[in-house]
Design an enzyme around this catalytic site. Structure first.
Site, mmCIF file in Angstrom:
data_model
loop_
_atom_site.group_PDB
_atom_site.id
_atom_site.type_symbol
_atom_site.label_atom_id
_atom_site.label_comp_id
_atom_site.label_asym_id
_atom_site.label_seq_id
_atom_site.Cartn_x
_atom_site.Cartn_y
_atom_site.Cartn_z
ATOM 1 N N THR A 150 0.742 -1.197 0.022
ATOM 2 C CA THR A 150 -0.023 0.065 -0.029
ATOM 3 C C THR A 150 0.956 1.497 0.058
ATOM 4 O O THR A 150 0.363 2.497 -0.212
ATOM 5 C CB THR A 150 -0.897 0.010 1.198
ATOM 6 O OG1 THR A 150 -0.166 -0.290 2.497
ATOM 7 C CG2 THR A 150 -1.920 -1.001 0.937
ATOM 8 N N GLY A 151 2.143 1.221 0.257
ATOM 9 C CA GLY A 151 2.851 2.232 0.219
ATOM 10 C C GLY A 151 3.488 2.693 -1.350
ATOM 11 O O GLY A 151 3.240 1.997 -2.367
ATOM 12 N N ASN A 152 4.063 3.734 -1.323
ATOM 13 C CA ASN A 152 4.400 4.312 -2.662
ATOM 14 C C ASN A 152 5.387 3.330 -3.560
ATOM 15 O O ASN A 152 4.759 3.181 -4.631
ATOM 16 C CB ASN A 152 5.459 5.611 -2.612
ATOM 17 C CG ASN A 152 4.858 6.852 -2.012
ATOM 18 O OD1 ASN A 152 3.402 7.065 -2.407
ATOM 19 N ND2 ASN A 152 5.363 7.797 -1.723
ATOM 20 N N ARG A 154 -3.564 -2.402 9.628
ATOM 21 C CA ARG A 154 -4.130 -1.274 9.214
ATOM 22 C C ARG A 154 -4.931 -1.233 7.836
ATOM 23 O O ARG A 154 -6.045 -0.646 7.578
ATOM 24 C CB ARG A 154 -3.555 0.056 9.457
ATOM 25 C CG ARG A 154 -2.989 0.452 10.976
ATOM 26 C CD ARG A 154 -2.253 1.834 11.028
ATOM 27 N NE ARG A 154 -1.314 1.829 9.845
ATOM 28 C CZ ARG A 154 0.006 1.720 10.232
ATOM 29 N NH1 ARG A 154 0.498 0.987 11.218
ATOM 30 N NH2 ARG A 154 0.817 1.759 9.099
ATOM 31 N N CYS A 158 18.347 4.285 -3.396
ATOM 32 C CA CYS A 158 17.853 4.821 -4.843
ATOM 33 C C CYS A 158 18.966 5.531 -5.405
ATOM 34 O O CYS A 158 19.073 5.564 -6.625
ATOM 35 C CB CYS A 158 16.607 5.644 -4.542
ATOM 36 S SG CYS A 158 16.770 6.946 -3.217
ATOM 37 N N GLY A 162 11.423 10.297 -1.952
ATOM 38 C CA GLY A 162 12.443 9.236 -1.369
ATOM 39 C C GLY A 162 12.125 9.312 0.089
ATOM 40 O O GLY A 162 12.554 8.297 0.891
ATOM 41 N N PRO A 183 1.352 30.006 8.096
ATOM 42 C CA PRO A 183 2.621 29.723 8.703
ATOM 43 C C PRO A 183 3.072 28.386 8.226
ATOM 44 O O PRO A 183 2.173 27.395 7.777
ATOM 45 C CB PRO A 183 2.255 29.637 10.042
ATOM 46 C CG PRO A 183 0.715 29.591 10.265
ATOM 47 C CD PRO A 183 -0.019 30.160 9.172
ATOM 48 N N LYS A 188 25.737 5.408 2.815
ATOM 49 C CA LYS A 188 25.120 4.343 1.990
ATOM 50 C C LYS A 188 25.787 4.276 0.573
ATOM 51 O O LYS A 188 26.046 3.401 -0.006
ATOM 52 C CB LYS A 188 23.556 4.482 1.831
ATOM 53 C CG LYS A 188 22.645 4.178 3.174
ATOM 54 C CD LYS A 188 21.498 4.470 3.074
ATOM 55 C CE LYS A 188 20.566 4.230 4.237
ATOM 56 N NZ LYS A 188 19.344 4.814 3.935
ATOM 57 N N HIS A 211 15.115 11.847 -8.764
ATOM 58 C CA HIS A 211 16.497 12.163 -8.259
ATOM 59 C C HIS A 211 17.497 12.562 -9.187
ATOM 60 O O HIS A 211 17.614 12.015 -10.489
ATOM 61 C CB HIS A 211 17.190 10.980 -7.504
ATOM 62 C CG HIS A 211 16.399 10.565 -5.969
ATOM 63 N ND1 HIS A 211 15.308 11.402 -5.580
ATOM 64 C CD2 HIS A 211 16.754 9.572 -5.202
ATOM 65 C CE1 HIS A 211 15.011 10.692 -4.658
ATOM 66 N NE2 HIS A 211 15.868 9.816 -4.124
#
Length: 352
Positions: free
Chosen positions: A22-24, A50, A143, A174, A195, A227, A255
């Site tokens: 479910t993440g990018n 979740r 990456c 990233g 703000p 890294k 990137h």
């Protein structure tokens, strides 16, 4: 794409799991598996409790996958697990999957420097994958490292690289969905006069650059910079010296890197262009005119590592400078993982 077969009949596809679906990066893995028509008999999308029960699209196939809870999943009988879950969950579930006979391809930093785990960029060191049986785990690099070594490998083969000085311009994706949301929300706040308060990043990212990615180390470098040094040595050549400055910029995806390379043997900019033009995974776009180079906006959604601005560096003997851009969610993460799976299939897990 799906190799249909009667029960008990050997088919031509793999049983594939995507952990952190479910993440990018997990979503991108599903997209790329579909786009590249990776041979799949069965696919499972896993995430934390979740997300259990929610549905996620499998690329543009029209197929919906019901997200399962990784905590209760049995990896027995599955061939490949693509992990995009971060180091915490990976530490728990990757050894479980590996011990149950499923080969893990992990996108986190957890196993990259483990001497028993191959760290693979298929265009650069495909032969290293043969060591995966020691742990049944293969690591996907950072990456920024992934796109850099794709650009460096053909130059190293021709003229042997001694030293690399790299400055990165890394997009907020990233840092995950939170990073992308923060750039969007801060940009909107600035336009309406509200703000701006940093949450994900240490300083305002909208209309700014931040020379700080990951935690600081004792020598003053950041872990992201470390890294790039150690991973390049493991993937490309332990003898190559690398120094990196990693910077977060207000770009959503893609990137960029400015590379200064010192070579052992002479190599002109023209020769370097010819080599890069033919190199696997590289797309050379290098016209010395307005717009004759690639920026992050143009690389989004593409598989290639784009190289531009190739020129000689007169400050060192046998020096070159170049500009390198890639979609960090693709080559920097999901695409490289799928390419590793393809390589694994060709060399070790042949079906049929």
């Amino acid at each position: 794409m799906f190799a249909a077969g009667a029960k008990g009949v050997k088919t031509m596809g793999y049983r594939v799991v995507v952990v952190g679906a479910t993440g990018n990066v997990g979503r991108e893995m599903l997209n790329i598996l579909a786009e590249r028509e990776f041979p799949i008999d069965e696919i499972a999308a896993l995430a934390s409790s979740r997300s259990q029960g929610s549905e996620i699209e499998f690329g543009e196939t029209g197929k919906k996958l019901k997200v399962q809870n990784v905590e209760h999943f049995d990896f027995t009988g599955w061939d490949i697990a693509l992990f995009a879950a971060g180091s915490g969950p990976t530490k728990i579930y990757a050894p479980k999957a590996a011990s149950q006979g499923c080969v893990v391809i992990d996108n986190s930093s957890l196993y990259r420097m483990d001497p028993d785990v191959p760290l693979i960029v298929p265009e650069v060191n495909p032969e290293a994958i043969d060591g995966y049986k020691a742990r049944n785990i293969i690591a996907n690099p950072n990456c920024s490292t992934a796109q850099m070594v794709v650009a460096l490998k053909p130059l190293h083969d021709r003229a042997k690289i001694k030293r690399v000085v790299v400055s990165t311009y890394q997009s907020v994706s990233g840092a995950g969905k939170e990073g992308m949301d923060e750039l969007f929300e801060q940009s909107r706040a600035i336009f309406v006069g509200d703000p701006v308060e940093p949450k994900k990043f240490t300083k305002q990212i909208a209309f700014n650059v931040i020379p700080h990615i990951d935690v600081f180390l004792d020598d003053g470098s950041t872990k992201e910079e470390w890294k790039m040094v150690v991973e390049t040595k493991k993937i490309l050549d332990p003898a190559v010296k690398v120094v990196a400055t990693c910077v977060r910029v207000p770009v959503f995806v893609g990137h960029s890197e400015a590379l200064h390379v010192e070579l052992e043997n002479e190599l002109s900019a023209t020769e370097a262009q010819e080599i890069l033009r033919e190199a696997p995974g590289v797309m050379l776009v290098d016209k010395r005119e307005n717009g004759g180079y690639v920026t992050p906006i143009e690389c989004v959604g593409d598989y290639a590592t784009f190289v531009s601005r190739v020129r000689e560096d007169p400050t060192v003997e046998n020096g070159l400078a170049l500009w390198c851009v890639s979609d960090n969610l693709r080559k920097g993460a999901a695409l490289n993982a799928v390419q590793i799976a393809e390589l694994l299939g060709r060399r070790h897990l042949k079906k049929g």
